[in-house]
Design a protein around this motif. Structure first.
Motif, mmCIF file in Angstrom:
data_model
loop_
_atom_site.group_PDB
_atom_site.id
_atom_site.type_symbol
_atom_site.label_atom_id
_atom_site.label_comp_id
_atom_site.label_asym_id
_atom_site.label_seq_id
_atom_site.Cartn_x
_atom_site.Cartn_y
_atom_site.Cartn_z
ATOM 1 N N GLN A 292 0.832 -1.323 0.467
ATOM 2 C CA GLN A 292 -0.137 -0.065 -0.130
ATOM 3 C C GLN A 292 0.445 1.329 -0.012
ATOM 4 O OE1 GLN A 292 -3.060 -0.516 3.281
ATOM 5 N NE2 GLN A 292 -3.190 -2.322 2.842
ATOM 6 N N LYS A 293 1.813 1.283 0.975
ATOM 7 C CA LYS A 293 2.831 2.648 0.877
ATOM 8 C C LYS A 293 4.031 2.377 -0.032
ATOM 9 C CE LYS A 293 0.995 4.088 5.639
ATOM 10 N NZ LYS A 293 1.457 4.547 7.161
ATOM 11 N N SER A 294 3.941 1.716 -1.081
ATOM 12 C CA SER A 294 4.953 1.241 -1.841
ATOM 13 C C SER A 294 4.588 2.280 -3.115
ATOM 14 C CB SER A 294 5.266 -0.248 -2.230
ATOM 15 O OG SER A 294 5.830 -0.675 -1.032
ATOM 16 N N GLY A 295 3.355 3.042 -3.481
ATOM 17 C CA GLY A 295 3.251 3.201 -4.413
ATOM 18 C C GLY A 295 2.042 3.589 -5.050
ATOM 19 N N ASP A 296 1.057 3.831 -5.934
ATOM 20 C CA ASP A 296 0.269 3.670 -6.717
ATOM 21 C C ASP A 296 -0.301 2.938 -7.889
ATOM 22 O OD1 ASP A 296 -2.471 4.047 -7.218
ATOM 23 O OD2 ASP A 296 -2.680 5.896 -8.454
ATOM 24 N N PRO B 187 5.111 0.788 -7.918
ATOM 25 C CA PRO B 187 5.994 1.110 -6.800
ATOM 26 C C PRO B 187 7.148 2.229 -7.147
ATOM 27 C CG PRO B 187 6.540 -0.786 -7.890
ATOM 28 C CD PRO B 187 5.559 -0.576 -8.711
ATOM 29 N N ASN B 188 7.538 2.829 -5.930
ATOM 30 C CA ASN B 188 8.979 3.890 -5.822
ATOM 31 C C ASN B 188 8.935 3.345 -4.254
ATOM 32 O OD1 ASN B 188 7.305 5.251 -4.831
ATOM 33 N ND2 ASN B 188 7.373 5.807 -6.802
ATOM 34 N N GLN B 189 8.344 2.960 -3.398
ATOM 35 C CA GLN B 189 9.647 2.610 -2.328
ATOM 36 C C GLN B 189 9.073 1.142 -1.572
ATOM 37 O OE1 GLN B 189 10.355 5.889 -0.310
ATOM 38 N NE2 GLN B 189 10.124 6.875 -2.317
ATOM 39 N N PHE B 190 10.488 1.074 -0.748
ATOM 40 C CA PHE B 190 10.551 -0.501 -0.055
ATOM 41 C C PHE B 190 10.852 -0.447 0.994
ATOM 42 C CE2 PHE B 190 10.932 0.390 -5.169
ATOM 43 C CZ PHE B 190 9.688 -0.467 -5.280
ATOM 44 N N SER B 191 10.641 -1.262 1.564
ATOM 45 C CA SER B 191 11.284 -1.353 2.735
ATOM 46 C C SER B 191 10.963 -2.601 3.415
ATOM 47 C CB SER B 191 10.479 -0.421 4.144
ATOM 48 O OG SER B 191 10.451 -0.195 5.288
ATOM 49 N N ASN B 192 12.291 -3.193 5.035
ATOM 50 C CA ASN B 192 12.271 -4.301 5.533
ATOM 51 C C ASN B 192 11.519 -4.222 6.610
ATOM 52 O OD1 ASN B 192 13.195 -6.658 5.135
ATOM 53 N ND2 ASN B 192 15.275 -6.137 6.720
ATOM 54 N N THR B 193 11.051 -2.856 7.046
ATOM 55 C CA THR B 193 10.695 -3.097 8.382
ATOM 56 C C THR B 193 9.105 -3.562 8.743
ATOM 57 O OG1 THR B 193 9.954 -0.965 7.644
ATOM 58 C CG2 THR B 193 12.461 -0.759 8.203
ATOM 59 N N GLN B 194 9.088 -3.432 9.901
ATOM 60 C CA GLN B 194 8.010 -4.153 10.697
ATOM 61 C C GLN B 194 6.666 -2.827 10.393
ATOM 62 O OE1 GLN B 194 5.584 -6.684 11.168
ATOM 63 N NE2 GLN B 194 7.226 -7.555 12.236
ATOM 64 N N SER B 195 5.624 -2.892 9.726
ATOM 65 C CA SER B 195 4.223 -2.907 9.711
ATOM 66 C C SER B 195 4.078 -1.343 8.802
ATOM 67 C CB SER B 195 3.984 -1.526 11.226
ATOM 68 O OG SER B 195 3.688 -2.898 12.181
ATOM 69 N N SER B 196 5.770 -1.236 8.047
ATOM 70 C CA SER B 196 5.671 -0.659 7.475
ATOM 71 C C SER B 196 5.000 -0.520 5.554
ATOM 72 C CB SER B 196 6.948 -0.802 5.933
ATOM 73 O OG SER B 196 7.291 -1.341 5.367
#
Length: 240
Positions: free
Chosen positions: A115-119, A122-131
């Motif tokens: 959901q929070k990687s992009g519309d 995707p252009n945002q990536f993460s390895n963290t919890q609840s990201s």
């Protein structure tokens, strides 16, 4: 007298044998029928990328090469390779399941990103919890279980700092009703997950059964930090 003539004849024979005769000989290498057949069959043989018609399916060759590169470095006896190409928008069929042993493209379908990687892309990536973001890199598939999305597949991230926390984040491969063409027609894009690679329900069971139990999954995006730092994309590899 006979001895003298014999000696002269011997000298002449040795001269021609060591000079003119040897220089004028043409040596033709001998190729066995089996060797000739092997050489003929390997010349001009299309690559696996071409055999699978992956260009027509929307997957660029450099991304397929990245996936093969990592697969060769992963400790797995499985010939199944799954590629998720997040350089493509979610309206494209950007998941590919390849049977390397039998040289077949088993599945090519939709897959959702976080959901929070992009519309759309995707252009945002993460390895963290609840990201609620997608994690890039190479994974190994684990076991199946029945969850809120039905049959689901646990994943193990193999790349420290990029996806090694996905198991603790409960990032799994599962089916979803927002990962289908009907959703695209109504919304102009796929729905988005909490970071999981979600696929259409209609194909989820077949995909999960095909890739479960230790096969390689590669989640790609043209992220320069990842491409530069991934240990699985360094050094040489053998093209197929």
């Amino acid at each position: 007298m006979k001895n003298v003539l014999f000696l002269l004849f011997a000298l002449v024979f040795v001269y021609f044998a060591s000079t003119g005769y040897r220089a004028s000989r043409t040596v033709t290498p001998v190729v066995s029928p089996d060797s000739a057949t092997h050489l003929h069959s390997s010349v001009g043989r299309p690559s696996l990328y071409d055999q699978l018609n992956l260009e027509q399916a929307g997957l660029k060759k450099n991304i397929f090469d990245y996936a093969l590169h990592g697969w060769q470095k992963i400790d797995t006896a499985k010939s199944m390779l799954t590629i998720v190409d997040f350089s493509q928008p979610s309206t494209h069929k950007r998941l590919y399941v390849v049977d390397l042993a039998n040289k077949k493209l088993l599945f090519n379908t939709y897959v959702a990103h976080g959901q929070k990687s992009g519309d759309l892309v995707p252009n945002q990536f993460s390895n963290t919890q609840s990201s609620f973001q997608t994690s890039l890199g190479f994974y190994k598939t684990l076991n199946t279980y029945m969850g809120k999305h039905g049959l689901s597949l646990q994943l193990k991230g193999l790349e420290k700092g990029f996806n090694d926390n996905v198991y603790n984040r409960n990032i799994v491969l599962h089916g979803a009703d927002y990962a289908c063409e009907e959703f695209i027609r109504k919304n102009g894009r796929l729905g988005r997950s909490q970071g999981c690679p979600a696929v259409p329900y209609a194909e989820s069971k077949g995909i999960i059964q095909a890739v479960k139990g230790g096969s390689c999954l590669f989640v790609y995006a043209p992220n320069l930090d990842y491409l530069k730092r991934s240990a699985y994309l360094s050094s040489e590899y053998t093209s197929l």
